[in-house]
Structures are given as C-alpha cells and as structure tokens.
Motif scaffolding. Structure first.
Motif, PDB file in Angstrom:
ATOM      1  N   GLU A   1       0.959  -1.420   0.015  1.00 33.87           N
ATOM      2  CA  GLU A   1       0.049   0.028   0.056  1.00 33.87           C
ATOM      3  C   GLU A   1       0.796   1.327   0.027  1.00 33.87           C
ATOM      4  O   GLU A   1       2.013   1.119   0.698  1.00 33.87           O
ATOM      5  CB  GLU A   1      -0.996   0.019   1.131  1.00 33.87           C
ATOM      6  CG  GLU A   1      -2.416  -0.801   1.129  1.00 33.87           C
ATOM      7  CD  GLU A   1      -3.051  -0.949   2.095  1.00 33.87           C
ATOM      8  OE1 GLU A   1      -2.812  -0.262   3.443  1.00 33.87           O
ATOM      9  OE2 GLU A   1      -3.967  -1.822   2.459  1.00 33.87           O
TER      10      GLU A   1
ATOM     11  N   GLY B   1       2.299   4.887   1.036  1.00 31.27           N
ATOM     12  CA  GLY B   1       2.620   5.545   2.300  1.00 31.27           C
ATOM     13  C   GLY B   1       2.095   7.115   1.971  1.00 31.27           C
ATOM     14  O   GLY B   1       1.619   7.550   0.973  1.00 31.27           O
ATOM     15  N   LYS B   2       2.158   7.750   3.131  1.00 33.77           N
ATOM     16  CA  LYS B   2       1.313   8.936   2.981  1.00 33.77           C
ATOM     17  C   LYS B   2       2.189  10.014   1.997  1.00 33.77           C
ATOM     18  O   LYS B   2       1.728  10.756   1.307  1.00 33.77           O
ATOM     19  CB  LYS B   2       1.088   9.662   4.377  1.00 33.77           C
ATOM     20  CG  LYS B   2      -0.325   9.458   4.868  1.00 33.77           C
ATOM     21  CD  LYS B   2      -0.551  10.197   6.215  1.00 33.77           C
ATOM     22  CE  LYS B   2      -1.785   9.795   6.908  1.00 33.77           C
ATOM     23  NZ  LYS B   2      -1.793   9.496   8.291  1.00 33.77           N
TER      24      LYS B   2
ATOM     25  N   GLU C   1       3.538   1.513   2.890  1.00 38.81           N
ATOM     26  CA  GLU C   1       3.131   0.951   3.890  1.00 38.81           C
ATOM     27  C   GLU C   1       3.311  -0.823   3.896  1.00 38.81           C
ATOM     28  O   GLU C   1       2.994  -1.195   2.595  1.00 38.81           O
ATOM     29  CB  GLU C   1       1.625   1.096   4.214  1.00 38.81           C
ATOM     30  CG  GLU C   1       1.317   2.432   4.515  1.00 38.81           C
ATOM     31  CD  GLU C   1       1.793   2.907   6.014  1.00 38.81           C
ATOM     32  OE1 GLU C   1       2.002   2.346   6.804  1.00 38.81           O
ATOM     33  OE2 GLU C   1       1.992   4.283   6.117  1.00 38.81           O
ATOM     34  N   TRP C   2       3.904  -1.355   4.650  1.00 41.06           N
ATOM     35  CA  TRP C   2       4.121  -2.745   4.358  1.00 41.06           C
ATOM     36  C   TRP C   2       3.065  -3.602   4.612  1.00 41.06           C
ATOM     37  O   TRP C   2       2.810  -4.437   5.449  1.00 41.06           O
ATOM     38  CB  TRP C   2       5.254  -3.476   5.166  1.00 41.06           C
ATOM     39  CG  TRP C   2       6.803  -2.869   4.767  1.00 41.06           C
ATOM     40  CD1 TRP C   2       7.178  -1.680   5.023  1.00 41.06           C
ATOM     41  CD2 TRP C   2       7.512  -3.159   3.876  1.00 41.06           C
ATOM     42  NE1 TRP C   2       8.311  -1.488   4.328  1.00 41.06           N
ATOM     43  CE2 TRP C   2       8.506  -2.575   3.412  1.00 41.06           C
ATOM     44  CE3 TRP C   2       7.410  -4.548   3.117  1.00 41.06           C
ATOM     45  CZ2 TRP C   2       9.612  -3.023   2.499  1.00 41.06           C
ATOM     46  CZ3 TRP C   2       8.204  -4.825   2.111  1.00 41.06           C
ATOM     47  CH2 TRP C   2       9.243  -4.153   1.964  1.00 41.06           C
ATOM     48  N   VAL C   3       1.872  -3.410   3.888  1.00 38.90           N
ATOM     49  CA  VAL C   3       0.712  -4.182   4.102  1.00 38.90           C
ATOM     50  C   VAL C   3       0.332  -4.749   2.508  1.00 38.90           C
ATOM     51  O   VAL C   3       0.495  -3.952   1.538  1.00 38.90           O
ATOM     52  CB  VAL C   3      -0.693  -3.230   4.298  1.00 38.90           C
ATOM     53  CG1 VAL C   3      -1.874  -4.050   4.527  1.00 38.90           C
ATOM     54  CG2 VAL C   3      -0.158  -2.522   5.440  1.00 38.90           C
TER      55      VAL C   3
END
Lengths: 299, 288
Positions: B42, B44-45, B50-52
């Motif tokens: 996913e 990141g901002k 993000e590690w998803v």
C-alpha cells in the motif's frame, strides 16, 4: 505492380530486363538519398538556428554567436557540463573494469549457473530506461545510501555528485562494456596465448603480456561507448539524482520545458560536436586496430 | 593456492566474476526484486510504502483510465515498429547493394545521428513541428500553401514521428548485416530458374533477411513501448504514454506502489509480446 505483357523476342526481353533493373537501381539510390536527408535535416536545421539573431528557432534573422556567449556565461549550464564530464569519467572507469572482468569470466570459462549470469548481464541493456530508473530510485530511497553527494573539486569546479547517479550509470554501462569486450574476445586468436603458456609464462604473465594488449581495442571501444552513453543519459540521471543535481541533458530537458530558445540549440550543437568527436576517435582507434567490426560498437 | 586455482577453472571464473556479479546483484537485481515487491504494497502518506499486502495496484493498472494508455502505448509502439521497418528495409537494401568500398561510410553516416543525444534529436523535431512557431507550419504558411497550421504537434503523429526518427538506425543495422551476408549466387540461381525479381525477393532475400528484421523490430519495439522523453516533449502534455504515467507516480502523485505495478506490468507485457513475435516469425519462416 501489374506484370507487363510477355515481350515477343528474347532481345527485347533482355532490353526490358536491363531497363527494369536500371530503374530499380535509380529509385533505390533516390530513396537512399531521401532517407539520409530525413536523418540529417533536423540536426542541420537545429545547428543553423543556434546562430539565429533573434529568439525564434524557425524564422531566420541573421547570423550571431551571441547564444554561444550566453551559454558559456550561464553558471548553471557550465556547472552541469562539469557534472556530466565528471560523472562520465568516473562511471566509465568503474564500468570498464567491471565489464572487462565480466567479459573475461563469461567468454573464457564454463561453469554452473553461467546461463543465469549471462542473462543478468544482458538485462540492463534490454530493460527500458524508465523501468531501470524507477527501480534505482526506489532502491536508493530505501537503502541508507539515499542521494548523498560526493563533494569534489574538479578542475576548480565545486561539484556534488550523488553516489546514486554514479552507481546507476555504472549499472547500465557495465553490461555494454561487457558486450563489446566479449565480441573482441570471441574473435581473438587464442594460439598466441597458448604459445605463451607453452613458453612457460604463468597465467598472469600470459594475461598481462598477451591477452590484455590484444584485447585493448575492445576495452577502449567499450570505454568510449560507456562514456558516450553516460554523457547522453537523461532518464536514469533524472530519476536517481534527487533534487538539485543537473547533468547537461537534465538541464536541457528543464530548459525545453520552460520554452524554446536558440540557447538550447547552441547547447545542443555543443553536445553534437562532442559526440561527433567521440565517434571520430572510435573510428581512428578501430582503423588502427584493423578490425572493422568493432566500429559499429553499440550494436 | 595458485596450483589449486589452475586445476579448478570454475573457481578461477568465479574469482574473476565475483566483483561485477556482486555489483549487479546489489544494484540491479535487488532493485528489480524490490519493484516487484512494491507492486503489492500500500502507498505511504508522503511517497514510500506501508508494508501491507494488497492487489489494488495491479487491479488499478487494468482500470480503463490507465489501461487505455497501456493500449495506446502498444498501438504507438507497433505503428512505430512497422513504419520503421517499411522505411528501414529499403535503406538497408540500398546500403547493402552499394559498392563495398562505400558501404562502411554509409553505415557510419547512418550511425552518426544515432550517436547524437536522443533528447536533442527529439528537441530538433519540437522546433520543426510546433503548431504556431514550428518551422514546417511557419514556412508552409509563409509560402501560402496552407492558411491554418497543420496539427503536427501534441498528438500521436508527433510521438510516432519522433520515435521513428530516433530508432530508424537500429532497425536498419541488423537488416543490413543480414543482407550483406546474403549469398549472391542464391539469387542468380533463382533467376536462372526463371523466378521474377519479385518472386526471387519473396522466396530468397526476404526469408534470409528475416533474422535481421526480427532483431531490428525488437530493438525498436521495446524502447518505443517504454518511451518517456519523446511523449514528454512531442506529446505536448496532452498525448501521454505509459512511461509518462509511471514517472508521474514518482514525481507528482507520490504513489510508488502503483508506479511499480505499472512498470512491472509493462515489463511483463513486453516479455509476452516478444515471445509471441518470436513464435510468429518462426512460424512464417517455416512456411516460406
């Protein structure tokens, strides 16, 4: 093309055939001239308008050197030229050493996993540069290396060249050098090396005194190719440099985005002259080494 | 130690290859794997990830909004390859048929534009094609041949022209290499057997030059599909290709996973197209 009526006599037939082949030859030559005109005209026009005495690059208003003066007074352009040169020299030296080692290992030995190593060295040549650029961007962003610059005083110019850009250039250049050097190795006569070892030269002596000198045209050809590719690269530099670092092509891209002026034509002409000189140097080297094949390096 | 090295050439090979192989493993293969992994993460901002785990990025590639650009890029790359082939083959033939003393000079003349910076060659076309200030439109209007500028810039035509111009030499070179090696006696044999020149070309010259055609087509197709500079300069900000969408994810949108997914799909598509093309030319080679 509709087939002509069969000619009645063999004499007329022969004449007809001769006419046809002559016509074919003429149209082929005409086509060849037109094709080369297509290849050269845009470049020639680009050069002509670098001397134009107005801001336009399409309406001729007289001859001037002014744009070249403006180019050399532009601090950012000059800095980007030094950056380009430094980057090309450093990455060429590293890539030439790595590429030559790779060529020797891959051309002269058989070992398990060779096919895999082989394909790994071809990949950077095949992969589109945009893909390679973003790969490296992500990698450097993730790793601790980031976009840390190498601060160096290069002929009085204070440069800050990110390690990421140097590594990126080495990554694609190594493969090109390896290909060129391998081509030379493959066509080299091995009997001399065998003779050397028959005369009790050890492996190092054979390499230093026989293999390396014979390989030199290939290594120089590879290095020239690497140097040219490094000077020419825009995409990989653009993405791996972080903010604020310009090579000449990156600077030119930025200028084009802002608007077209004969100053860009002047910079382009300068770059053209540099690549032409490199081509001439590579011709001279390959002529001296007597092999015509290494001239078309790059392919 | 040296004795052992001499007896084990495999060890020698790895000693020589160690540094370049390690370099490429770290700075080429690892980045390649990371891009692959990133495609499934996913965003990141502020850039990054993000590690998803998610399949959303891959799914979004096939969203019509982006997939349209994919299809257009393929279309542009295929048309570019075809036009380059049609223009390049006779040029290669011309060089191969000219006297041997002149051939090398012609090959050089062909390669000099290719050695000129790609960005500069694209810029040269920009100064020629621009709608109101480009040399072609300005000249044609001055001469009164047209009264409205022709739509030469900011469209697929401009991109294809730029790509054809940029890659024509790499199409010509392998075809020329194949034609130059062609055994003249084969053509004489065909003529002796009363083959027309058209037939001799179709049955002898063309099949024997096919390896050059295949090589040239790949050398043009791959960089055309991944083009970034040409559409960025000649597309006028309106006409984009997949390379521009990818770069936007990193420079503007800060959606790195999606950019990674796009370039993964692009590379896989290239691989598939290459395989299909090889299979297809192999088949047509068998037919002739």
């Amino acid at each position: 093309m509709s087939a002509p009526m069969p000619p009645p006599t063999t004499l007329e037939h022969a004449r007809w055939e001769r006419f046809k082949s002559k016509l074919g030859g003429w149209s082929l030559t005409t086509y060849g001239i037109l094709a080369f005109a297509f290849l050269y005209l845009p470049i020639v026009i680009l050069v002509i308008f670098s001397f134009n005495d107005s801001r336009s690059v399409s309406k001729w208003s007289g001859f001037t050197w002014a744009w070249y003066g403006k180019m050399f007074q532009d601090g950012q352009i000059m800095l980007s030229i030094w950056n380009s040169l430094f980057l090309a020299i450093v990455s060429t030296i590293i890539a030439t050493v790595l590429g030559t080692l790779a060529a020797l290992g891959l051309e002269r030995y058989r070992f398990r996993g060779k096919t895999a190593v082989d394909s790994m060295f071809y990949l950077p040549v095949i992969i589109p540069d945009i893909a390679m650029a973003i790969m490296l961007l992500i990698f450097f962003n993730m790793s601790g290396i980031g976009f840390t610059p190498w601060k160096v005083n290069f002929f009085g110019a204070r440069l800050a060249v990110p390690y990421s850009v140097i590594i990126g250039h080495v990554a694609f250049n190594t493969s090109f050098v390896a290909i060129v050097v391998r081509a030379r190795l493959a066509q080299m006569d091995r009997t001399l090396e065998e003779a050397a070892s028959d005369l009790y030269a050890n492996a190092w002596q054979t390499f230093r005194r026989v293999t390396l000198p014979m390989l030199m045209p290939g290594i120089i050809g590879g290095a020239l190719l690497a140097f040219t590719l490094s000077l020419d690269d825009f995409v990989i530099t653009f993405f791996t440099s972080g903010a604020g670092f310009n090579t000449l092509p990156v600077r030119v891209f930025g200028m084009i985005k802002k608007g077209v002026t004969p100053k860009i034509n002047a910079v382009s002409t300068l770059m053209l002259v540099v690549s032409l000189s490199l081509v001439v140097v590579s011709i001279l080297i390959s002529m001296r080494s007597g092999s015509e094949d290494s001239v078309t390096i790059g392919m | 130690m040296t004795e052992r090295l001499r007896r084990h050439p495999e060890l020698q090979a790895w000693l020589i290859l160690a540094i370049p192989v390690i370099f490429l493993l770290i700075f080429f293969m690892a980045p390649l794997v990371i891009v692959f992994v990133y495609s499934f993460l996913e965003r990141g901002k502020y850039g990054g990830v993000e590690w998803v785990f998610t399949l959303d990025n891959i799914r979004r590639v096939f969203d019509p909004l982006y997939f349209k650009t994919f299809v257009r890029s393929f279309y542009i790359a295929i048309v570019t390859t075809l036009v380059t082939l049609i223009l390049g083959y006779p040029l290669a033939y011309f060089i191969a048929k000219s006297p041997p003393s002149r051939r090398n000079a012609l090959v050089f003349a062909l390669m000099i534009p290719f050695w000129t910076n790609f960005l500069i060659r694209t810029y040269a076309w920009l100064t020629l094609l621009r709608t109101h200030t480009g040399l072609i439109n300005v000249t044609l209007m001055n001469w009164g041949i047209i009264d409205k500028p022709l739509p030469l810039y900011g469209n697929d035509f401009a991109i294809i022209l730029g790509l054809v111009y940029g890659w024509l030499p790499v199409m010509v070179l392998p075809i020329y290499a194949a034609l130059e090696r062609l055994d003249e006696s084969l053509l004489e044999a065909a003529r002796d057997l009363y083959a027309s020149s058209a037939k001799a070309f179709r049955r002898v010259t063309w099949p024997l030059s096919l390896p050059g055609v295949v090589a040239g087509s790949m050398l043009v197709f791959i960089p055309s599909l991944g083009a970034f500079v040409t559409p960025a300069i000649l597309g006028g900000g309106k006409s984009l290709m997949i390379g521009n969408i990818i770069s936007n994810q990193f420079l503007g949108a800060h959606d790195w996973p999606f950019g990674s997914a796009l370039s993964m799909v692009m590379m896989i598509a290239m691989l598939i197209a290459t395989l299909i093309y090889f299979r297809w030319t192999k088949k047509s080679e068998d037919v002739t």
